[in-house]
Design an enzyme around this catalytic site. Sequence first.
Site, PDB file in Angstrom:
ATOM      1  N   ALA A  31      55.851  47.288  35.335  1.00  0.00           N
ATOM      2  CA  ALA A  31      55.866  47.482  33.893  1.00  0.00           C
ATOM      3  C   ALA A  31      57.260  47.899  33.447  1.00  0.00           C
ATOM      4  O   ALA A  31      57.773  48.944  33.845  1.00  0.00           O
ATOM      5  CB  ALA A  31      54.844  48.552  33.494  1.00  0.00           C
TER       6      ALA A  31
ATOM      7  N   ARG B 237      47.941  40.811  30.550  1.00  0.00           N
ATOM      8  CA  ARG B 237      47.055  41.705  31.308  1.00  0.00           C
ATOM      9  C   ARG B 237      46.237  42.527  30.329  1.00  0.00           C
ATOM     10  O   ARG B 237      46.784  43.111  29.386  1.00  0.00           O
ATOM     11  CB  ARG B 237      47.846  42.620  32.232  1.00  0.00           C
ATOM     12  CG  ARG B 237      46.978  43.679  32.911  1.00  0.00           C
ATOM     13  CD  ARG B 237      47.640  44.347  34.092  1.00  0.00           C
ATOM     14  NE  ARG B 237      47.344  43.611  35.323  1.00  0.00           N
ATOM     15  CZ  ARG B 237      47.497  44.118  36.551  1.00  0.00           C
ATOM     16  NH1 ARG B 237      47.957  45.352  36.719  1.00  0.00           N
ATOM     17  NH2 ARG B 237      47.214  43.398  37.617  1.00  0.00           N
TER      18      ARG B 237
ATOM     19  N   CYS C  16      54.497  50.221  39.328  1.00  0.00           N
ATOM     20  CA  CYS C  16      55.601  51.073  38.891  1.00  0.00           C
ATOM     21  C   CYS C  16      56.195  51.843  40.064  1.00  0.00           C
ATOM     22  O   CYS C  16      55.470  52.423  40.868  1.00  0.00           O
ATOM     23  CB  CYS C  16      55.128  52.042  37.815  1.00  0.00           C
ATOM     24  SG  CYS C  16      54.722  51.239  36.257  1.00  0.00           S
TER      25      CYS C  16
ATOM     26  N   ARG D 227      47.985  47.599  46.317  1.00  0.00           N
ATOM     27  CA  ARG D 227      48.119  48.528  47.441  1.00  0.00           C
ATOM     28  C   ARG D 227      48.164  47.837  48.795  1.00  0.00           C
ATOM     29  O   ARG D 227      48.846  48.297  49.710  1.00  0.00           O
ATOM     30  CB  ARG D 227      46.964  49.540  47.402  1.00  0.00           C
ATOM     31  CG  ARG D 227      47.063  50.539  46.248  1.00  0.00           C
ATOM     32  CD  ARG D 227      45.813  51.418  46.174  1.00  0.00           C
ATOM     33  NE  ARG D 227      45.914  52.429  45.131  1.00  0.00           N
ATOM     34  CZ  ARG D 227      45.620  52.218  43.852  1.00  0.00           C
ATOM     35  NH1 ARG D 227      45.206  51.021  43.456  1.00  0.00           N
ATOM     36  NH2 ARG D 227      45.740  53.188  42.963  1.00  0.00           N
TER      37      ARG D 227
ATOM     38  N   TYR E 262      47.905  51.588  27.695  1.00  0.00           N
ATOM     39  CA  TYR E 262      49.210  51.567  27.058  1.00  0.00           C
ATOM     40  C   TYR E 262      49.101  50.964  25.650  1.00  0.00           C
ATOM     41  O   TYR E 262      48.008  50.664  25.183  1.00  0.00           O
ATOM     42  CB  TYR E 262      50.220  50.862  27.963  1.00  0.00           C
ATOM     43  CG  TYR E 262      50.360  51.588  29.290  1.00  0.00           C
ATOM     44  CD1 TYR E 262      50.672  52.952  29.310  1.00  0.00           C
ATOM     45  CD2 TYR E 262      50.140  50.946  30.506  1.00  0.00           C
ATOM     46  CE1 TYR E 262      50.769  53.651  30.510  1.00  0.00           C
ATOM     47  CE2 TYR E 262      50.235  51.637  31.708  1.00  0.00           C
ATOM     48  CZ  TYR E 262      50.548  52.987  31.707  1.00  0.00           C
ATOM     49  OH  TYR E 262      50.631  53.688  32.883  1.00  0.00           O
TER      50      TYR E 262
ATOM     51  N   GLN F   7      56.549  42.151  34.059  1.00  0.00           N
ATOM     52  CA  GLN F   7      55.579  42.643  33.099  1.00  0.00           C
ATOM     53  C   GLN F   7      56.304  43.425  32.004  1.00  0.00           C
ATOM     54  O   GLN F   7      56.990  44.409  32.283  1.00  0.00           O
ATOM     55  CB  GLN F   7      54.560  43.549  33.796  1.00  0.00           C
ATOM     56  CG  GLN F   7      53.419  44.007  32.902  1.00  0.00           C
ATOM     57  CD  GLN F   7      52.474  44.936  33.631  1.00  0.00           C
ATOM     58  OE1 GLN F   7      52.861  46.056  33.983  1.00  0.00           O
ATOM     59  NE2 GLN F   7      51.246  44.490  33.871  1.00  0.00           N
TER      60      GLN F   7
END
Length: 355
Positions: free
Chosen positions: A57, A229, A25, A323, A181, A99
């Site tokens: 997302a 996912r 995000c 990352r 979520y 996603q």
Amino acid sequence: MSILFSPLTIRSVTVRNRLWVSPMCMYSAVDGVVQEWHHTHLAQFASGGAGLVVAEATAVVQEGRISPHDAGLWNDEQRDAWTPIVAALHARGAAAGIQLAHAGRKASTWWPWAEQRGTVPAADGGWRTTAPSAVAFEGFETPVALDAAGIDAVVEGFASAARRAIDAGFDVLEIHGAHGYLLHQFLSPLSNLRDDEYGGSLENRARLLLRVVDAVRAAAGDDVPLFVRISATDHADGGFTPNEAAIVGEWATTHGADLIDVSSGGLVAHQQISVFPGYQVPLADTVRQGGRIPVTAVGLITAAEQAEQVLADGAADAIFAGREWLRDPHFALRAAHELGAEVAWPPQYDRARWR
């Protein structure tokens, strides 16, 4: 020959390698519309050799955003903003994924660098959230439990967003059922206290996820790869477990999913996670069930040999990293050199190739 840099074909899509960019995000959209930032951010990974780049997302309905600055796909303006980004990924040789998400009780929150924390009040652009049950995430406002009509609207939201994603040119769709979520909230008994057909047994708790898989597969057609996912554990007593995740992964594939993207956590603030390089790989191995269910592994995978070994051990079919791509947008080019794999470089960068 490197497994990491071997191609992978899923339905009609062949991905050039198995080192992929996880959805991350950016909290930088305006009214759900992605901006120039997203174009530059995502295209750099394709130039850096990623096989598949999955965009962040993206909310399937307005109230499904994590924050007021999340990307969306609930209208055609948002679809059209994604189109040139997809074209940029394709021009650089990468497959493009997105996603599709609904944040549920973790919606309407402040973005990470905001001074405030918790739920954004209505006066600042926030909204009332929804969830399987009226149980709040710690520090957030209590959501409204979805009724039957609300659940149907969620399913239609995912289907409509899937159609827009295909129209924008995306090659791969991923349903976000992880990280606390909405779909994960239904899966976990810690957040799902319902006593109807969507609560109680694992079959009932998985019902909404499987309805979404059915709807997205129908909207996308037979040629488009579909990922799901999941968080394979809540890292909390009484929560969703790896064994349940393996069962749900198998159910999802029978409903039309092609691959399970295995992550963990995010459901409750009191989770207890031991973090170390590759800490989530054993979860992927569990869900993979000895190779019967295609999966990806994530979780502090930062080095070429580490990623290669995960695949060589049979724990996963591909690697998602996050990352490390932010630290080095040319992660794949570096990893290929370290593994002695021959990969195509952008001709503009060829002078920098290790000789």
